[in-house]
Design an enzyme around this catalytic site. Structure first.
Site, PDB file in Angstrom:
ATOM      1  N   ILE A  11       0.834  -1.205   0.000  1.00  0.00           N
ATOM      2  CA  ILE A  11       0.000   0.000   0.000  1.00  0.00           C
ATOM      3  C   ILE A  11       0.873   1.262   0.000  1.00  0.00           C
ATOM      4  O   ILE A  11       0.625   2.204  -0.756  1.00  0.00           O
ATOM      5  CB  ILE A  11      -0.950   0.008   1.230  1.00  0.00           C
ATOM      6  CG1 ILE A  11      -1.878  -1.220   1.183  1.00  0.00           C
ATOM      7  CG2 ILE A  11      -1.749   1.304   1.300  1.00  0.00           C
ATOM      8  CD1 ILE A  11      -2.790  -1.301  -0.031  1.00  0.00           C
ATOM      9  N   ASP A  30      11.311   2.803   5.008  1.00  0.00           N
ATOM     10  CA  ASP A  30      11.105   1.391   5.329  1.00  0.00           C
ATOM     11  C   ASP A  30      12.261   0.927   6.217  1.00  0.00           C
ATOM     12  O   ASP A  30      13.346   1.523   6.184  1.00  0.00           O
ATOM     13  CB  ASP A  30      11.045   0.549   4.053  1.00  0.00           C
ATOM     14  CG  ASP A  30      10.258  -0.737   4.249  1.00  0.00           C
ATOM     15  OD1 ASP A  30       9.103  -0.820   3.786  1.00  0.00           O
ATOM     16  OD2 ASP A  30      10.793  -1.667   4.892  1.00  0.00           O
ATOM     17  N   LYS A 203     -14.125  -0.041   7.934  1.00  0.00           N
ATOM     18  CA  LYS A 203     -13.178  -0.902   7.224  1.00  0.00           C
ATOM     19  C   LYS A 203     -13.334  -2.359   7.669  1.00  0.00           C
ATOM     20  O   LYS A 203     -13.422  -3.284   6.851  1.00  0.00           O
ATOM     21  CB  LYS A 203     -11.745  -0.414   7.475  1.00  0.00           C
ATOM     22  CG  LYS A 203     -10.660  -1.403   7.158  1.00  0.00           C
ATOM     23  CD  LYS A 203     -10.424  -1.572   5.676  1.00  0.00           C
ATOM     24  CE  LYS A 203      -9.483  -2.732   5.409  1.00  0.00           C
ATOM     25  NZ  LYS A 203      -9.042  -2.837   4.052  1.00  0.00           N
ATOM     26  N   CYS A 257      -7.236 -10.336   5.110  1.00  0.00           N
ATOM     27  CA  CYS A 257      -8.276  -9.356   5.456  1.00  0.00           C
ATOM     28  C   CYS A 257      -9.530 -10.029   5.983  1.00  0.00           C
ATOM     29  O   CYS A 257      -9.885  -9.879   7.145  1.00  0.00           O
ATOM     30  CB  CYS A 257      -8.617  -8.510   4.241  1.00  0.00           C
ATOM     31  SG  CYS A 257      -7.164  -7.716   3.569  1.00  0.00           S
TER      32      CYS A 257
HETATM   33  N1  SAJ Z   1     -14.241 -16.335  -1.155  1.00  0.00           N
HETATM   34  C1  SAJ Z   1     -15.193 -17.348  -1.078  1.00  0.00           C
HETATM   35  N2  SAJ Z   1     -16.411 -17.136  -1.614  1.00  0.00           N
HETATM   36  C2  SAJ Z   1     -16.740 -15.966  -2.238  1.00  0.00           C
HETATM   37  C3  SAJ Z   1     -15.769 -14.946  -2.324  1.00  0.00           C
HETATM   38  C4  SAJ Z   1     -14.515 -15.156  -1.768  1.00  0.00           C
HETATM   39  O1  SAJ Z   1     -14.953 -18.425  -0.518  1.00  0.00           O
HETATM   40  O2  SAJ Z   1     -17.883 -15.858  -2.710  1.00  0.00           O
HETATM   41  C5  SAJ Z   1     -12.911 -16.517  -0.538  1.00  0.00           C
HETATM   42  C6  SAJ Z   1     -11.748 -16.449  -1.499  1.00  0.00           C
HETATM   43  O3  SAJ Z   1     -11.528 -17.684  -2.126  1.00  0.00           O
HETATM   44  C7  SAJ Z   1     -10.620 -16.040  -0.589  1.00  0.00           C
HETATM   45  C8  SAJ Z   1     -11.287 -15.163   0.445  1.00  0.00           C
HETATM   46  O4  SAJ Z   1     -12.661 -15.434   0.344  1.00  0.00           O
HETATM   47  O5  SAJ Z   1     -10.068 -17.153   0.079  1.00  0.00           O
HETATM   48  C9  SAJ Z   1     -11.014 -13.687   0.332  1.00  0.00           C
HETATM   49  O6  SAJ Z   1     -11.024 -13.232  -1.004  1.00  0.00           O
HETATM   50  P1  SAJ Z   1     -11.646 -11.832  -1.486  1.00  0.00           P
HETATM   51  O7  SAJ Z   1     -11.315 -11.673  -2.894  1.00  0.00           O
HETATM   52  O8  SAJ Z   1     -13.071 -11.753  -1.157  1.00  0.00           O
HETATM   53  O9  SAJ Z   1     -10.974 -10.720  -0.553  1.00  0.00           O
HETATM   54  P2  SAJ Z   1      -9.484 -10.187  -0.267  1.00  0.00           P
HETATM   55  O10 SAJ Z   1      -9.128 -10.617   1.124  1.00  0.00           O
HETATM   56  O11 SAJ Z   1      -8.512 -10.482  -1.349  1.00  0.00           O
HETATM   57  O12 SAJ Z   1      -9.716  -8.576  -0.293  1.00  0.00           O
HETATM   58  C10 SAJ Z   1     -10.658  -7.975   0.593  1.00  0.00           C
HETATM   59  C11 SAJ Z   1     -11.522  -7.015  -0.221  1.00  0.00           C
HETATM   60  N3  SAJ Z   1     -12.662  -6.616   0.601  1.00  0.00           N
HETATM   61  C12 SAJ Z   1     -13.938  -6.744   0.192  1.00  0.00           C
HETATM   62  O13 SAJ Z   1     -14.243  -7.208  -0.888  1.00  0.00           O
HETATM   63  C13 SAJ Z   1     -14.974  -6.281   1.157  1.00  0.00           C
HETATM   64  C14 SAJ Z   1     -10.690  -5.830  -0.676  1.00  0.00           C
HETATM   65  O14 SAJ Z   1     -11.513  -4.840  -1.291  1.00  0.00           O
HETATM   66  C15 SAJ Z   1      -9.963  -5.183   0.518  1.00  0.00           C
HETATM   67  O15 SAJ Z   1      -9.114  -4.153   0.074  1.00  0.00           O
HETATM   68  C16 SAJ Z   1      -9.114  -6.217   1.200  1.00  0.00           C
HETATM   69  O16 SAJ Z   1      -9.965  -7.305   1.622  1.00  0.00           O
HETATM   70  C17 SAJ Z   1      -8.411  -5.560   2.382  1.00  0.00           C
HETATM   71  O17 SAJ Z   1      -7.225  -5.245   2.247  1.00  0.00           O
HETATM   72  O18 SAJ Z   1      -9.062  -5.302   3.396  1.00  0.00           O
END
Ligand code: SAJ
Length: 412
Positions: A11, A30, A203, A257
């Site tokens: 970030i 850093d 958040k 996250c």
């Molecule tokens: N997953 C499922 N089912 C779904 C969607 C996701 O099992 O329907 C799983 C994925 O396989 C993965 C996990 O959830 O293991 C997380 O993946 P993700 O793509 O939903 O989220 P992150 O952790 O990569 O990113 C999230 C995002 N937050 C939201 O969508 C609310 C992102 O916008 C944030 O910036 C990030 O967290 C963060 O840094 O907080």
């Protein structure tokens, strides 16, 4: 405007790049000497499209410099990690605290300090504000302190940092105004001014919303396996309703996250945050669910595990449920891991994984797994069976048996 950014990671570095593009002068700080040395040569240590060119150009224009020590600036932004502490379900603020203490000698009256790292609700008011007060500042009068969480998707960070709406949580209203002037340098989305504690909880709730919804989908998958209904059809049909968006079931929730932020809320109100905790527990139970079904498919033999990243098409395996599944299965099965996005000397090629395997277990939705070489699979597996926990394979030839969350009830 001169900005000092503490932490040049996923970030901090893109944020630094965008400030320089808007004609601000940036010092990127850093603690990692190698990273600093490389950054000053224009060598970028993170994989994120668009950053290298911006940083190289900023170095040429002398508006970006990486350093081990901070410098006097108008604004200081803290983008350091806040690791999860499993013992008390909360976040380790030690890097944030150290970064705040490190900038104190460089602070002048009128400066703005912004915490971007994800932190538990109330952390800015209860833990961070006192650090600066102890140093003699009055927050909102001669130093402006705010929590402004980032909310970006890896791979699209540059675009999202510019275009996403931004929560600006000031410790006082004056702090929020000052912090919004900082982000106003490059953010084109709305700047939404609020209190620090509201920003912190917003958040955490964004990721909790997603975690709870995934838990609901995972629970549905389990119910369907028990009562004999196709969960994937239920999701597809229910989602035709204009106000319904059932998420996708899977092998569990990974990443730094969704699998962590909900605990920050739970730790603050454990008696009340019942759904949040239950959702975490449900998602954490998915590796066991996968293993139980694997046992029903084959009692012993060789399993080719496809994909250990927590998220498809990335090489990011932080908190990936795949590792728990592999650890549990490896006591009874021979395991061969294949992941085209991760370099690991212990992982093997597609061919090596499939050869003489009794089951292909898909744990991640990489594009490479959408269309597998079914000829090779048929020739190299005696009884070809695939268990696709991410519903990435839509159709297989007749001679291959496919299990996914639509037909697990057949195993009962
Ligand atoms: N997953 C499922 N089912 C779904 C969607 C996701 O099992 O329907 C799983 C994925 O396989 C993965 C996990 O959830 O293991 C997380 O993946 P993700 O793509 O939903 O989220 P992150 O952790 O990569 O990113 C999230 C995002 N937050 C939201 O969508 C609310 C992102 O916008 C944030 O910036 C990030 O967290 C963060 O840094 O907080």
């Amino acid at each position: 405007m001169k900005i000092c950014i503490m932490g040049q990671g996923y970030i901090g570095l893109p944020t630094a790049a965008l400030f320089t593009r808007s004609h601000c002068e940036v010092v990127g700080v850093d603690i990692n000497e190698k990273i600093i040395e490389n950054l000053n040569k224009g060598i970028i240590h993170i994989e994120e499209p668009g950053i290298t060119d911006i940083i190289k150009n900023a170095i040429k224009l002398k508006v970006y410099k990486a350093s081990l020590t901070p410098e006097k600036a108008d604004a200081f932004i803290i983008t350091v990690p806040t690791p999860y502490i499993s013992e008390n379900y909360s976040c380790d603020l030690s890097y944030v605290i150290t970064a705040c203490e490190t900038i104190i000698p460089y602070l002048e009256k009128g400066n703005t300090v912004i915490i971007e790292s994800t932190i538990a609700p109330m952390s800015t008011d209860e833990t961070i504000k006192p650090i600066f007060e102890k140093a003699g500042f009055t927050i909102g009068k001669d130093l402006y302190l705010a929590h402004c969480p980032e909310r970006v998707l890896p791979g699209k960070i540059i675009h999202e940092l510019v275009h996403n709406d931004r929560i600006i949580g000031g410790v006082t209203p004056e702090c929020a105004v000052k912090a919004s002037e900082v982000y106003g340098q490059f953010v084109e989305g709305n700047l939404m001014l609020t209190e620090a504690k509201t920003a912190e909880l917003s958040k955490c709730m964004e990721n909790t919303f997603r975690d709870v919804n995934i838990a609901l989908a995972n629970e549905l998958a389990k119910i369907c396996a028990e009562i004999g209904v196709n969960a994937l059809d239920v999701i597809k049909l229910a989602n035709k309703h204009p106000r319904v968006n059932l998420h996708s079931p899977g092998p569990g929730v990974g990443g730094h996250c969704l699998a962590i932020d909900p605990y920050f809320i739970y730790a603050k109100a454990p008696e009340t945050a019942k759904i949040i905790k239950l959702a975490r527990d449900t998602n954490n139970s998915m590796p066991d669910f996968v293993c139980e079904n694997v046992k029903k498919i084959i009692p012993k033999g060789k399993i080719a595990v496809f994909g250990v990243s927590y998220k498809g098409n990335t090489g990011d395996d932080r908190e990936s449920p795949a590792y728990e599944i592999i650890a549990k299965l490896s006591t009874n099965y021979e395991i061969a891991i294949h992941d085209p996005h991760i370099e690991n000397p212990d992982f093997v090629s597609f061919a090596e994984a499939v050869e003489n395997a009794d089951l292909i277990l898909i744990l991640c939705d990489h594009n490479e797994f959408k269309h597998l070489d079914y000829n090779f699979i048929s020739k190299n597996m005696a009884n070809p069976v695939i268990f696709d926990t991410k519903n990435i394979i839509k159709k297989v030839p007749n001679k291959i048996k496919l299990f996914n969350y639509g037909n697990l009830y057949e195993l009962n």
